[in-house]
Design an enzyme around this catalytic site. Structure first.
Site, short mmCIF file in Angstrom:
data_model
loop_
_atom_site.label_atom_id
_atom_site.label_comp_id
_atom_site.label_asym_id
_atom_site.label_seq_id
_atom_site.Cartn_x
_atom_site.Cartn_y
_atom_site.Cartn_z
N CYS A 85 87.03 -2.95 13.06
CA CYS A 85 88.08 -3.31 12.11
C CYS A 85 88.84 -4.50 12.68
CB CYS A 85 89.03 -2.13 11.89
SG CYS A 85 90.46 -2.55 10.86
N HIS A 108 78.80 -5.96 5.42
CA HIS A 108 79.57 -6.58 4.34
C HIS A 108 78.64 -7.25 3.35
CE1 HIS A 108 83.59 -6.24 6.22
NE2 HIS A 108 82.90 -6.29 7.34
N GLU A 111 86.76 -1.36 0.74
CA GLU A 111 86.24 -0.90 2.03
C GLU A 111 85.61 0.48 1.89
OE1 GLU A 111 88.16 -1.73 5.75
OE2 GLU A 111 89.90 -2.58 4.73
N CYS A 152 91.25 -6.98 5.19
CA CYS A 152 90.11 -6.54 6.00
C CYS A 152 89.70 -7.72 6.88
CB CYS A 152 88.95 -6.10 5.11
SG CYS A 152 87.47 -5.63 6.03
N GLY A 183 86.02 -8.33 7.01
CA GLY A 183 85.66 -8.83 5.69
C GLY A 183 86.01 -10.29 5.52
#
Length: 277
Positions: free
Chosen positions: A71, A162, A211, A220, A223
């Site tokens: 993360c 992703h 997510e 994110c 992301g």
């Protein structure tokens, strides 16, 4: 359980110092504390552990209790936590994650970390690494049918999977309807985080994210990195991109010679507390 709630651009997690004592049943605890009505309220739970291969380990759980590999916003908060709460006095640290070891540079002002630059490592483009079920050496601007509509996706692994989809109207997108359809699409064996992106100019893009395990979040970090890489691969932006998220902006740079992605952004403490488990 003593905890600290922290957020990076509104992507909030409950943090627990487990360097001296492990937390049992972390997956169940993640579900309990993440509940925004009956718990603390967060996008998940992050445990800060000792590590034999890095300065610290980040053990991350999503709001549904599933384990997350990495993360970006969370790891910046880990850096702030370990410095601000006296676990280290170093401003360059390494953090072990399921997505590999990450290296972080801390900007400190008046004894507190204000900003963190993270070496997010190499973006993974090979379908088996991400993973995504697809032919070829990469998935760039590839068609995918979701709920009867054809989209074009670019898949990028940033320690977690992703897929990036470019849209004309990111603000009016019914993300609660389409997000879960992408997350559970059969071509993503480990589910997927989906970024819906509108390119504003050669240096700026706007995104919303669904997510896996948490739903739509305000930001994110991994992301945003995947978005920047996807934009560059599709020839839409320069190599340094400001990514606008609901919770604020991140600066993402893909150094293609070194094949490393760098993310710079803030990290904030919301409050400290104690919860009965």
């Amino acid at each position: 359980m003593q905890f600290t709630k922290m957020q990076g651009l509104g992507n909030d997690y409950v943090y627990v110092d487990c360097t001296k004592k492990k937390l049992e049943n972390a997956s169940e605890v993640a579900v309990k504390v993440s509940d925004r009505h009956f718990g603390i309220g967060s996008d998940g739970l992050i445990l800060i552990n000792a590590s034999s291969v890095a300065d610290f380990e980040m053990e991350m759980y999503n709001a549904d209790g599933s384990r997350g590999e990495m993360c970006g916003n969370g790891i910046r908060c880990v850096a702030k936590y370990v410095y601000d709460y006296g676990l280290t006095d170093q401003t360059h640290i390494s953090v072990e994650t399921l997505g590999g070891i990450k290296y972080l540079d801390l900007t400190v002002k008046e004894g507190r970390v204000r900003q963190v630059r993270v070496d997010m490592g190499r973006p993974m483009l090979c379908p088996t690494e991400i993973p995504v079920i697809a032919n070829g050496e990469s998935v760039i601007d590839m068609p995918i049918e979701v709920d009867g509509t054809e989209y074009r996706m670019t898949a990028v692994g940033m320690g977690n999977p992703h897929t990036v989809v470019f849209v004309e109207d990111v603000d009016g997108l019914e993300i609660e309807q389409i997000g879960p359809k992408f997350e559970h699409h059969p071509c993503f064996p480990n589910r997927v985080n989906t970024e819906f992106v509108k390119v504003l100019d050669r240096n700026t893009v706007k995104m919303r994210v669904w997510e896996r395990g948490s739903g739509e979040t305000l930001a994110c970090g991994t992301g945003a990195c995947a978005v920047a890489v996807a934009c560059i691969l599709n020839g839409l932006t320069e190599n340094k991109v400001t990514v606008q998220l609901l919770g604020g902006d991140l600066l993402i740079e893909w150094n293609r010679e070194a094949d490393k992605v760098y993310m710079t952004g803030p990290a904030e403490v919301v409050f400290d507390g104690e919860v009965e488990l």
